[in-house]
Enzyme design. Structure first.
Site, PDB file in Angstrom:
ATOM      1  N   ILE A  19      41.314  29.936  41.494  1.00 48.48           N
ATOM      2  CA  ILE A  19      40.637  29.986  42.796  1.00 48.48           C
ATOM      3  C   ILE A  19      39.250  29.336  42.697  1.00 48.48           C
ATOM      4  O   ILE A  19      38.838  28.574  43.574  1.00 48.48           O
ATOM      5  CB  ILE A  19      40.527  31.457  43.264  1.00 48.48           C
ATOM      6  CG1 ILE A  19      41.923  31.985  43.637  1.00 48.48           C
ATOM      7  CG2 ILE A  19      39.562  31.598  44.445  1.00 48.48           C
ATOM      8  CD1 ILE A  19      41.979  33.488  43.909  1.00 48.48           C
ATOM      9  N   ASN A  91      33.015  34.910  41.401  1.00 48.81           N
ATOM     10  CA  ASN A  91      34.478  34.793  41.429  1.00 48.81           C
ATOM     11  C   ASN A  91      35.143  35.193  40.114  1.00 48.81           C
ATOM     12  O   ASN A  91      36.264  35.682  40.105  1.00 48.81           O
ATOM     13  CB  ASN A  91      34.836  33.330  41.776  1.00 48.81           C
ATOM     14  CG  ASN A  91      36.265  32.981  41.437  1.00 48.81           C
ATOM     15  OD1 ASN A  91      37.187  33.371  42.144  1.00 48.81           O
ATOM     16  ND2 ASN A  91      36.476  32.243  40.342  1.00 48.81           N
ATOM     17  N   ASN A  95      42.484  40.679  36.217  1.00 49.26           N
ATOM     18  CA  ASN A  95      43.171  41.964  36.318  1.00 49.26           C
ATOM     19  C   ASN A  95      43.718  42.321  34.933  1.00 49.26           C
ATOM     20  O   ASN A  95      44.691  41.753  34.467  1.00 49.26           O
ATOM     21  CB  ASN A  95      44.316  41.843  37.334  1.00 49.26           C
ATOM     22  CG  ASN A  95      44.884  43.194  37.686  1.00 49.26           C
ATOM     23  OD1 ASN A  95      44.657  44.189  36.989  1.00 49.26           O
ATOM     24  ND2 ASN A  95      45.645  43.255  38.770  1.00 49.26           N
ATOM     25  N   LYS A 143      42.802  42.444  46.971  1.00 53.34           N
ATOM     26  CA  LYS A 143      43.532  43.463  47.742  1.00 53.34           C
ATOM     27  C   LYS A 143      43.607  44.796  46.998  1.00 53.34           C
ATOM     28  O   LYS A 143      43.696  45.856  47.625  1.00 53.34           O
ATOM     29  CB  LYS A 143      44.948  42.981  48.053  1.00 53.34           C
ATOM     30  CG  LYS A 143      45.787  42.741  46.802  1.00 53.34           C
ATOM     31  CD  LYS A 143      47.241  43.074  46.999  1.00 53.34           C
ATOM     32  CE  LYS A 143      48.086  42.560  45.860  1.00 53.34           C
ATOM     33  NZ  LYS A 143      48.593  43.485  44.925  1.00 53.34           N
ATOM     34  N   TYR A 155      39.706  47.411  36.999  1.00 55.90           N
ATOM     35  CA  TYR A 155      39.721  46.211  37.849  1.00 55.90           C
ATOM     36  C   TYR A 155      39.628  46.612  39.325  1.00 55.90           C
ATOM     37  O   TYR A 155      38.832  46.049  40.085  1.00 55.90           O
ATOM     38  CB  TYR A 155      41.011  45.430  37.577  1.00 55.90           C
ATOM     39  CG  TYR A 155      41.212  44.205  38.425  1.00 55.90           C
ATOM     40  CD1 TYR A 155      40.496  43.032  38.178  1.00 55.90           C
ATOM     41  CD2 TYR A 155      42.144  44.197  39.468  1.00 55.90           C
ATOM     42  CE1 TYR A 155      40.701  41.895  38.953  1.00 55.90           C
ATOM     43  CE2 TYR A 155      42.354  43.069  40.245  1.00 55.90           C
ATOM     44  CZ  TYR A 155      41.634  41.915  39.979  1.00 55.90           C
ATOM     45  OH  TYR A 155      41.834  40.793  40.747  1.00 55.90           O
ATOM     46  N   GLU A 187      47.822  37.508  46.892  1.00 52.19           N
ATOM     47  CA  GLU A 187      48.716  36.890  45.905  1.00 52.19           C
ATOM     48  C   GLU A 187      48.502  35.380  45.924  1.00 52.19           C
ATOM     49  O   GLU A 187      48.910  34.711  46.872  1.00 52.19           O
ATOM     50  CB  GLU A 187      50.185  37.190  46.253  1.00 52.19           C
ATOM     51  CG  GLU A 187      50.507  38.663  46.517  1.00 52.19           C
ATOM     52  CD  GLU A 187      50.588  39.505  45.257  1.00 52.19           C
ATOM     53  OE1 GLU A 187      50.509  38.945  44.145  1.00 52.19           O
ATOM     54  OE2 GLU A 187      50.736  40.730  45.394  1.00 52.19           O
TER      55      GLU A 187
HETATM   56  P1  NAP Z   1      41.824  32.537  36.650  1.00 48.10           P
HETATM   57  O1  NAP Z   1      42.882  31.556  36.980  1.00 48.10           O
HETATM   58  O2  NAP Z   1      41.936  33.268  35.358  1.00 48.10           O
HETATM   59  O3  NAP Z   1      40.380  31.903  36.737  1.00 48.10           O
HETATM   60  C1  NAP Z   1      39.261  32.732  36.512  1.00 48.10           C
HETATM   61  C2  NAP Z   1      38.243  32.006  35.683  1.00 48.10           C
HETATM   62  O4  NAP Z   1      37.124  32.900  35.462  1.00 48.10           O
HETATM   63  C3  NAP Z   1      38.740  31.627  34.283  1.00 48.10           C
HETATM   64  O5  NAP Z   1      38.211  30.366  33.960  1.00 48.10           O
HETATM   65  C4  NAP Z   1      38.131  32.693  33.387  1.00 48.10           C
HETATM   66  O6  NAP Z   1      37.922  32.280  32.052  1.00 48.10           O
HETATM   67  C5  NAP Z   1      36.808  32.930  34.082  1.00 48.10           C
HETATM   68  N1  NAP Z   1      36.255  34.251  33.730  1.00 48.10           N
HETATM   69  C6  NAP Z   1      36.809  35.454  33.965  1.00 48.10           C
HETATM   70  N2  NAP Z   1      35.997  36.442  33.532  1.00 48.10           N
HETATM   71  C7  NAP Z   1      34.917  35.823  33.010  1.00 48.10           C
HETATM   72  C8  NAP Z   1      33.721  36.277  32.398  1.00 48.10           C
HETATM   73  N3  NAP Z   1      33.486  37.578  32.241  1.00 48.10           N
HETATM   74  N4  NAP Z   1      32.832  35.363  31.962  1.00 48.10           N
HETATM   75  C9  NAP Z   1      33.054  34.039  32.135  1.00 48.10           C
HETATM   76  N5  NAP Z   1      34.156  33.541  32.706  1.00 48.10           N
HETATM   77  C10 NAP Z   1      35.083  34.426  33.133  1.00 48.10           C
HETATM   78  O7  NAP Z   1      41.767  33.662  37.830  1.00 48.10           O
HETATM   79  P2  NAP Z   1      42.018  33.566  39.404  1.00 48.10           P
HETATM   80  O8  NAP Z   1      43.370  34.085  39.678  1.00 48.10           O
HETATM   81  O9  NAP Z   1      41.612  32.244  39.925  1.00 48.10           O
HETATM   82  O10 NAP Z   1      40.997  34.698  39.894  1.00 48.10           O
HETATM   83  C11 NAP Z   1      39.712  34.398  40.411  1.00 48.10           C
HETATM   84  C12 NAP Z   1      39.204  35.612  41.178  1.00 48.10           C
HETATM   85  O11 NAP Z   1      40.103  35.926  42.241  1.00 48.10           O
HETATM   86  C13 NAP Z   1      39.081  36.873  40.308  1.00 48.10           C
HETATM   87  O12 NAP Z   1      37.928  37.588  40.663  1.00 48.10           O
HETATM   88  C14 NAP Z   1      40.328  37.655  40.708  1.00 48.10           C
HETATM   89  O13 NAP Z   1      40.128  39.035  40.555  1.00 48.10           O
HETATM   90  C15 NAP Z   1      40.449  37.291  42.177  1.00 48.10           C
HETATM   91  N6  NAP Z   1      41.802  37.490  42.717  1.00 48.10           N
HETATM   92  C16 NAP Z   1      42.836  36.696  42.336  1.00 48.10           C
HETATM   93  C17 NAP Z   1      44.095  36.929  42.885  1.00 48.10           C
HETATM   94  C18 NAP Z   1      45.286  36.078  42.533  1.00 48.10           C
HETATM   95  O14 NAP Z   1      46.366  36.349  43.068  1.00 48.10           O
HETATM   96  N7  NAP Z   1      45.167  35.070  41.693  1.00 48.10           N
HETATM   97  C19 NAP Z   1      44.306  37.978  43.796  1.00 48.10           C
HETATM   98  C20 NAP Z   1      43.212  38.765  44.138  1.00 48.10           C
HETATM   99  C21 NAP Z   1      41.973  38.510  43.608  1.00 48.10           C
HETATM  100  P3  NAP Z   1      39.143  32.350  30.975  1.00 48.10           P
HETATM  101  O15 NAP Z   1      40.103  31.287  31.384  1.00 48.10           O
HETATM  102  O16 NAP Z   1      38.459  32.111  29.676  1.00 48.10           O
HETATM  103  O17 NAP Z   1      39.701  33.743  31.091  1.00 48.10           O
END
Ligand code: NAP
Length: 264
Positions: A19, A91, A95, A143, A155, A187
């Site tokens: 995202i 961001n 989870n 969500k 989380y 999602e």
């Molecule tokens: P993602 O594909 O894993 O991307 C998240 C990025 O943030 C990754 O590059 C990760 O690094 C980095 N990151 C996470 N924690 C970190 C930390 N403490 N310090 C530095 N970098 C960090 O995740 P995403 O699905 O895009 O999620 C982004 C946001 O959307 C999150 O807050 C998540 O909770 C929220 N969200 C996502 C969904 C979904 O369905 N995907 C649904 C609801 C909410 P690494 O690659 O090294 O881990």
């Protein structure tokens, strides 16, 4: 529609993947400059290179956001390089399944460090710059803050607290004209989501099952759709929107789950 964000500087945590990456690309497409911060140096540099090849500007900071020091250093670096900050997009997060039964106080605290505290730390350290720019803050929640998921206490607590921060900061920062909003995804197919779905014995079947429960179109939300809302909220076009939770989720949280019967 001109979003009027050209040449503005936006700090996007986790901005080179999933995202966050889509938000960074959308920011750059509007002529603004995303500063991406994340754990992977390679991912960050790759994104910057891709954008520079397209004639866009971007900057990557390699950092684990777990401590207040690292968050302070991130803001200091942005100020050293660009001398201003127009928006903070909190961001980064994951989870991580630290539950009540299958967890521990230590794992719970560690998870809050990785998922929640940096939202506050960065907001705190970015505030002087945001006051000057009358910038805005966007918190990416989930969500799970509202629906629960089971088995992921830390989380879910972090995501709920991010919504509380959104209203709390929106009120506190009214006097500076700083707007604070949240997007609540449900999602979205990202590297994090793909890794999670792959933990099931039959990932494709599991995915189809999940998609069937998403009311609008029985499909996952695209990261681009989250990004479109994000750039709008960060822009001058959203100048009178603050303290809001925007659900970009195909109706997942609010519509009647039995709607799947009507769709079939
Ligand atoms: P993602 O594909 O894993 O991307 C998240 C990025 O943030 C990754 O590059 C990760 O690094 C980095 N990151 C996470 N924690 C970190 C930390 N403490 N310090 C530095 N970098 C960090 O995740 P995403 O699905 O895009 O999620 C982004 C946001 O959307 C999150 O807050 C998540 O909770 C929220 N969200 C996502 C969904 C979904 O369905 N995907 C649904 C609801 C909410 P690494 O690659 O090294 O881990």
């Amino acid at each position: 529609m001109d979003l009027q964000i050209k040449d503005k500087i936006f700090l996007v945590t986790g901005g080179a993947k999933g995202i966050g990456e889509s938000i960074s690309l959308a920011i750059a497409e509007e002529g603004a400059i995303p500063v991406v911060v994340g754990r992977s140096r390679e991912k960050g540099n790759q994104l910057v290179q891709t954008l520079r090849e397209k004639g866009r500007e971007a900057y990557a900071i390699h950092k684990e956001l777990g401590s207040s020091d690292s968050c302070r250093e991130v803001v200091e670096e942005v100020m050293r390089v660009y001398g201003k900050l127009d928006g903070l997009i909190n961001n980064a997060g994951a989870n991580d399944g630290v539950g009540l039964e299958n967890g521990s106080p230590e794992a719970y605290l560690k998870s809050l460090e990785k998922n929640l505290h940096h939202y506050y730390f960065l907001g705190h350290y970015a505030l002087p710059a945001l006051k000057k720019s009358r910038g805005s803050i966007l918190n990416i929640s989930s969500k799970t803050a509202l629906t629960g998921q089971g088995g992921t206490s830390a989380y879910a607590a972090a995501k709920g607290a991010q919504l509380a921060f959104t209203r709390e900061w929106a009120v506190e920062l009214l006097r500076y004209g700083i707007r604070v909003n949240a997007i609540v995804p449900a999602e979205v197919m990202t590297p994090l989501y793909r890794a999670w779905i792959n933990t099931f014995d039959q990932p494709d079947e599991k995915l189809r099952e999940i998609e069937q429960r998403i009311p609008l179109g029985n499909r996952m939300t695209k990261a681009q759709e989250i990004a479109d809302m994000a750039v709008f909220l960060l822009s001058e076009r959203a100048a009178h929107i603050t303290g809001q939770y925007l659900f970009v989720d195909g109706g997942y949280v609010h519509l009647d789950r039995s709607l799947s019967v009507l769709n079939s």
